[in-house]
Scaffold this motif. Structure first.
Motif, PDB file in Angstrom:
ATOM      1  N   ARG A  42       0.884  -1.334   0.072  1.00 20.82           N
ATOM      2  CA  ARG A  42      -0.089   0.105  -0.078  1.00 20.82           C
ATOM      3  C   ARG A  42       0.819   1.179  -0.099  1.00 20.82           C
ATOM      4  NH1 ARG A  42      -1.944   2.708   4.559  1.00 20.82           N
ATOM      5  NH2 ARG A  42      -1.547   0.986   5.741  1.00 20.82           N
ATOM      6  N   PHE A  43       2.103   1.289   0.818  1.00 24.55           N
ATOM      7  CA  PHE A  43       2.779   2.353   0.828  1.00 24.55           C
ATOM      8  C   PHE A  43       3.402   2.384  -0.669  1.00 24.55           C
ATOM      9  CE2 PHE A  43       2.271   2.320   5.671  1.00 24.55           C
ATOM     10  CZ  PHE A  43       1.829   3.208   5.675  1.00 24.55           C
ATOM     11  N   ARG A  44       3.986   1.372  -1.246  1.00 24.55           N
ATOM     12  CA  ARG A  44       4.838   1.297  -2.223  1.00 24.55           C
ATOM     13  C   ARG A  44       3.835   1.918  -3.388  1.00 24.55           C
ATOM     14  NH1 ARG A  44       8.663  -3.920  -2.135  1.00 24.55           N
ATOM     15  NH2 ARG A  44      10.088  -2.954  -0.406  1.00 24.55           N
ATOM     16  N   ARG A  45       2.503   1.682  -3.271  1.00 23.62           N
ATOM     17  CA  ARG A  45       1.850   2.244  -4.392  1.00 23.62           C
ATOM     18  C   ARG A  45       1.318   3.838  -4.141  1.00 23.62           C
ATOM     19  NH1 ARG A  45      -1.661  -1.318  -3.677  1.00 23.62           N
ATOM     20  NH2 ARG A  45      -2.960  -0.353  -2.025  1.00 23.62           N
ATOM     21  N   ARG A  46       1.597   4.145  -2.922  1.00 27.60           N
ATOM     22  CA  ARG A  46       1.504   5.563  -2.654  1.00 27.60           C
ATOM     23  C   ARG A  46       2.739   6.464  -3.283  1.00 27.60           C
ATOM     24  NH1 ARG A  46      -1.005   9.991  -3.449  1.00 27.60           N
ATOM     25  NH2 ARG A  46      -0.662  11.494  -1.919  1.00 27.60           N
ATOM     26  N   VAL A  47       3.886   5.734  -3.067  1.00 24.46           N
ATOM     27  CA  VAL A  47       5.064   6.243  -3.486  1.00 24.46           C
ATOM     28  C   VAL A  47       4.989   6.445  -5.168  1.00 24.46           C
ATOM     29  CG1 VAL A  47       7.545   5.752  -4.082  1.00 24.46           C
ATOM     30  CG2 VAL A  47       6.565   5.352  -1.708  1.00 24.46           C
ATOM     31  N   ARG A  48       4.415   5.424  -5.747  1.00 24.05           N
ATOM     32  CA  ARG A  48       4.332   5.321  -7.459  1.00 24.05           C
ATOM     33  C   ARG A  48       3.314   6.588  -7.752  1.00 24.05           C
ATOM     34  NH1 ARG A  48       4.519  -0.147  -6.644  1.00 24.05           N
ATOM     35  NH2 ARG A  48       2.010  -0.368  -6.858  1.00 24.05           N
TER      36      ARG A  48
ATOM     37  N   ARG B  13       5.292   9.888  -7.067  1.00 24.15           N
ATOM     38  CA  ARG B  13       6.577  10.138  -8.255  1.00 24.15           C
ATOM     39  C   ARG B  13       5.737  10.560  -9.531  1.00 24.15           C
ATOM     40  NH1 ARG B  13      10.955   5.219  -7.038  1.00 24.15           N
ATOM     41  NH2 ARG B  13      11.890   6.347  -5.189  1.00 24.15           N
ATOM     42  N   ALA B  14       4.694  10.140  -9.459  1.00 23.38           N
ATOM     43  CA  ALA B  14       3.758  10.397 -10.848  1.00 23.38           C
ATOM     44  C   ALA B  14       3.485  11.820 -10.699  1.00 23.38           C
ATOM     45  CB  ALA B  14       2.643   9.622 -11.064  1.00 23.38           C
ATOM     46  N   ASP B  15       3.220  12.335  -9.686  1.00 19.24           N
ATOM     47  CA  ASP B  15       2.625  13.811  -9.207  1.00 19.24           C
ATOM     48  C   ASP B  15       3.907  14.556  -9.686  1.00 19.24           C
ATOM     49  OD1 ASP B  15       0.259  13.205  -8.519  1.00 19.24           O
ATOM     50  OD2 ASP B  15       0.379  13.341  -6.476  1.00 19.24           O
ATOM     51  N   LEU B  16       5.119  14.325  -9.275  1.00 19.67           N
ATOM     52  CA  LEU B  16       6.530  14.760  -9.641  1.00 19.67           C
ATOM     53  C   LEU B  16       6.800  14.824 -10.884  1.00 19.67           C
ATOM     54  CD1 LEU B  16       8.859  13.514  -6.439  1.00 19.67           C
ATOM     55  CD2 LEU B  16       7.965  15.810  -6.955  1.00 19.67           C
ATOM     56  N   HIS B  17       6.425  13.834 -11.499  1.00 16.50           N
ATOM     57  CA  HIS B  17       6.759  14.026 -13.030  1.00 16.50           C
ATOM     58  C   HIS B  17       5.489  14.890 -13.662  1.00 16.50           C
ATOM     59  CE1 HIS B  17       7.643  12.692 -17.132  1.00 16.50           C
ATOM     60  NE2 HIS B  17       6.320  12.259 -17.450  1.00 16.50           N
ATOM     61  N   ARG B  18       4.403  14.808 -13.231  1.00 14.51           N
ATOM     62  CA  ARG B  18       3.372  15.742 -13.761  1.00 14.51           C
ATOM     63  C   ARG B  18       3.780  17.391 -13.634  1.00 14.51           C
ATOM     64  NH1 ARG B  18      -0.107  18.601 -11.279  1.00 14.51           N
ATOM     65  NH2 ARG B  18       0.097  17.528  -9.479  1.00 14.51           N
TER      66      ARG B  18
ATOM     67  N   ASP C 272       5.782  14.861   1.260  1.00 17.85           N
ATOM     68  CA  ASP C 272       4.803  13.765   1.052  1.00 17.85           C
ATOM     69  C   ASP C 272       5.515  12.210   1.183  1.00 17.85           C
ATOM     70  OD1 ASP C 272       2.834  15.622   2.160  1.00 17.85           O
ATOM     71  OD2 ASP C 272       1.969  15.579   0.177  1.00 17.85           O
ATOM     72  N   LEU C 273       6.245  12.414   0.028  1.00 21.77           N
ATOM     73  CA  LEU C 273       7.115  11.201  -0.418  1.00 21.77           C
ATOM     74  C   LEU C 273       8.120  10.805   0.713  1.00 21.77           C
ATOM     75  CD1 LEU C 273       7.655   9.271  -2.797  1.00 21.77           C
ATOM     76  CD2 LEU C 273       9.574  10.939  -3.621  1.00 21.77           C
ATOM     77  N   LEU C 274       8.707  11.501   1.166  1.00 18.94           N
ATOM     78  CA  LEU C 274       9.840  10.963   2.250  1.00 18.94           C
ATOM     79  C   LEU C 274       9.077  10.606   3.314  1.00 18.94           C
ATOM     80  CD1 LEU C 274      12.554  10.934   3.250  1.00 18.94           C
ATOM     81  CD2 LEU C 274      12.464  13.254   3.981  1.00 18.94           C
TER      82      LEU C 274
ATOM     83  N   GLN D 219       8.177  25.156  -7.633  1.00 19.57           N
ATOM     84  CA  GLN D 219       8.927  24.710  -6.781  1.00 19.57           C
ATOM     85  C   GLN D 219       8.160  24.364  -5.391  1.00 19.57           C
ATOM     86  OE1 GLN D 219      11.370  28.449  -6.254  1.00 19.57           O
ATOM     87  NE2 GLN D 219      12.528  27.876  -8.084  1.00 19.57           N
ATOM     88  N   LYS D 220       6.936  25.205  -5.134  1.00 14.19           N
ATOM     89  CA  LYS D 220       6.167  24.920  -3.896  1.00 14.19           C
ATOM     90  C   LYS D 220       5.476  23.694  -3.965  1.00 14.19           C
ATOM     91  CE  LYS D 220       2.334  26.653  -1.303  1.00 14.19           C
ATOM     92  NZ  LYS D 220       1.146  27.965  -1.282  1.00 14.19           N
ATOM     93  N   ALA D 221       5.033  23.047  -5.245  1.00 11.92           N
ATOM     94  CA  ALA D 221       4.264  22.019  -5.303  1.00 11.92           C
ATOM     95  C   ALA D 221       5.474  20.935  -5.373  1.00 11.92           C
ATOM     96  CB  ALA D 221       3.548  21.898  -6.729  1.00 11.92           C
ATOM     97  N   GLU D 222       6.409  21.077  -5.702  1.00 13.42           N
ATOM     98  CA  GLU D 222       7.519  19.798  -5.826  1.00 13.42           C
ATOM     99  C   GLU D 222       7.984  19.709  -4.352  1.00 13.42           C
ATOM    100  OE1 GLU D 222      10.797  21.114  -8.096  1.00 13.42           O
ATOM    101  OE2 GLU D 222       9.748  20.147 -10.297  1.00 13.42           O
ATOM    102  N   ALA D 223       8.076  20.879  -3.635  1.00 17.14           N
ATOM    103  CA  ALA D 223       8.537  20.819  -2.097  1.00 17.14           C
ATOM    104  C   ALA D 223       7.402  19.945  -1.157  1.00 17.14           C
ATOM    105  CB  ALA D 223       8.662  22.000  -1.475  1.00 17.14           C
TER     106      ALA D 223
END
Length: 351
Positions: free
Chosen positions: A166-172, A175-180, A291-293, A282-286
Motif C-alpha cells: 500500500r505504501f509502495r503504491r502511494r510512492v508510485r 512520483r507520478a505527481d512529481l513527473h506531472r 509527502d514522499l519522504l 517549486q512549492k508543489a515539488e517541495a
C-alpha cells in the motif's frame, strides 16, 4: 675544489604528499543508522553465501557431459569405438537414467543460482544506494541526525506485506505527481515576456551602424557573426568564417511583426490550465517531496519489522537513504577557518 660523498643509503625524495585514509562511510552515521547499514550489509552477505558456487555448477556440468559420453560409447557402432548396445540393454537403461539425473541436477543448480543471484541483487541494491549516497550524494556542509519513526498502523484486515505494498503504491502515485509537475508547461504570459526580451536583445544586436558612412564616407556596418564548422576530409579539421547576422537584422527591421507572430504561436501552443510558474512549481515539488519522504519512512519501518519477523521482503533499491537509515539532513555551521589545502604545508585562513 672537492666534493663531499653523498649518504650511503639515500632516502627517496618526498614532497609531503597528503594521502587521506579510506574511511568507511558507516563512520559518518549516528549509532542507530550505522546499525541499520550493518544489517543491510549482513543481509546482502547472507544472500550471497546462499548462491551455489561456480565450481559446484562446473562439476555438475562436467558430470552431465561424462554421462552423455558414456551413453554414447555404449550405443555407438564399433567403428566409432562403441559397444553397439541396444536401447533395451540394462546397461543402456542405467546410463540413460544416470544422464537424466545429472541433467536434472544441473538444471536445478542453474535455476537455483539464477534465483538466489536475483535475491542477492535485491538485497544489495538498497545497501549500495545508501553507501553511494553517503559517499557522493550527500550535500556538502550537512550532517546526519537520527529521527524516530513509529511503525505505522495497518488497516483492518491488512498484514505487513499488504501494508508495504500500500505504501509502495502511494510512492508510485507521488512520483507520478512529481513527473506531472516537472512536465507542466509555463504560463503563456511568462513565455511571451521571455520571448519579447529575447527579440529585443536580438534586435539591439542586429542594428546596423551608419557612423562610418556619415563621418568617413565609409560603408554601412551590418552585424556579423562568427561561424565554426567541421570539415570532413581525409584529415578532419575546423573551418572558421564570418558572415552577416541575418536573423538579428530581421529582428531589428521587423521587430513588431516578429513579436506579433510569435505571440500567436505561443497562444496556440500554450496550456494555461495546466501551466505552473517557477514559484508554483517549486512549492508543489517541495510539498510532494515532503509527502514522499514521509511515506517512504513508513514503508521502511514496515520492511524492517517484516525482515525481523523473517518475511521474504527487501527494501527497494531506489528508496530514499534518509528514510532507510532513519536520519535527516542538518546544515552544519560554517567553520571559522578554511581547511588546509595541503596539510602540514599551509596555514589556516581566517574568515
Amino acid at each position: 675544489m672537492s666534493f663531499e660523498p653523498g649518504p650511503a643509503n639515500p632516502q627517496p625524495f618526498s614532497a609531503g604528499v597528503y594521502l587521506p585514509s579510506q574511511l568507511d562511510v558507516i563512520e559518518w552515521l549516528p549509532p542507530v543508522a550505522a546499525e541499520r547499514l550493518r544489517l543491510l550489509r549482513q543481509r546482502a552477505a547472507d544472500a550471497h553465501r546462499l548462491i551455489p558456487e561456480f565450481e559446484t555448477i562446473r562439476e555438475a556440468s562436467t558430470t552431465k557431459i561424462e554421462a552423455a559420453n558414456e551413453l554414447k560409447r555404449l550405443t555407438d557402432h564399433p567403428q566409432d569405438f562403441g559397444f553397439n548396445l541396444k536401447p533395451d540393454d540394462p546397461r543402456v537403461k542405467t546410463a540413460i537414467k544416470h544422464l537424466e539425473k545429472m541433467t536434472a541436477d544441473l538444471k536445478r543448480l542453474t535455476e537455483l543460482r539464477e534465483v538466489r543471484t536475483a535475491a542477492w541483487h535485491a538485497a544489495s541494491a538498497a545497501r549500495a544506494a545508501c553507501e553511494n549516497w553517503l559517499r557522493d550524494g550527500r550535500p556538502q556542509g550537512t550532517t546526519l541526525e537520527e529521527i524516530e519513526t513509529e511503525t505505522p498502523k495497518l488497516n483492518k484486515g491488512e498484514d505487513g506485506l499488504s501494508g508495504i505494498e500500500r505504501f509502495r503504491r502511494r510512492v508510485r502515485e507521488l512520483r507520478a505527481d512529481l513527473h506531472r509537475i516537472a512536465s507542466a508547461p509555463f504560463p503563456s504570459s511568462y513565455a511571451k515576456a521571455q520571448m519579447r526580451a529575447q527579440v529585443e536583445a536580438l534586435a539591439q544586436c542586429g542594428a546596423p551602424s551608419v557612423s562610418r558612412l556619415v563621418e568617413l564616407d565609409g560603408p554601412v556596418d551590418f552585424p556579423m557573426q562568427s561561424l565554426t564548422s567541421e570539415v570532413h576530409a581525409e584529415r578532419r579539421s575546423l573551418a572558421f568564417s564570418e558572415t552577416a547576422d541575418a536573423l538579428a537584422l530581421v529582428a531589428w527591421l521587423h521587430r513588431d511583426a516578429l513579436i506579433a507572430a510569435l505571440d500567436r504561436e505561443i497562444s496556440t501552443e500554450a496550456d494555461d490550465k495546466a501551466a505552473l510558474t517557477h514559484e508554483a512549481r517549486q512549492k508543489a515539488e517541495a510539498e510532494v517531496q515532503g509527502d514522499l519522504l514521509a511515506v517512504e519512512r513508513d514503508e521502511c519501518a514496515l520492511v524492517w519489522t517484516a525482515q525481523a519477523q523473517g518475511l521474504p521482503i527487501e527494501h527497494r533499491g531506489d528508496i530514499s537513504p534518509l528514510a532507510l537509515l532513519g536520519v535527516r539532513l542538518i546544515t552544519a555551521p560554517r567553520p571559522d577557518a578554511s581547511p588546509e589545502t595541503s596539510p602540514g604545508l599551509s596555514w589556516l585562513l581566517r574568515r
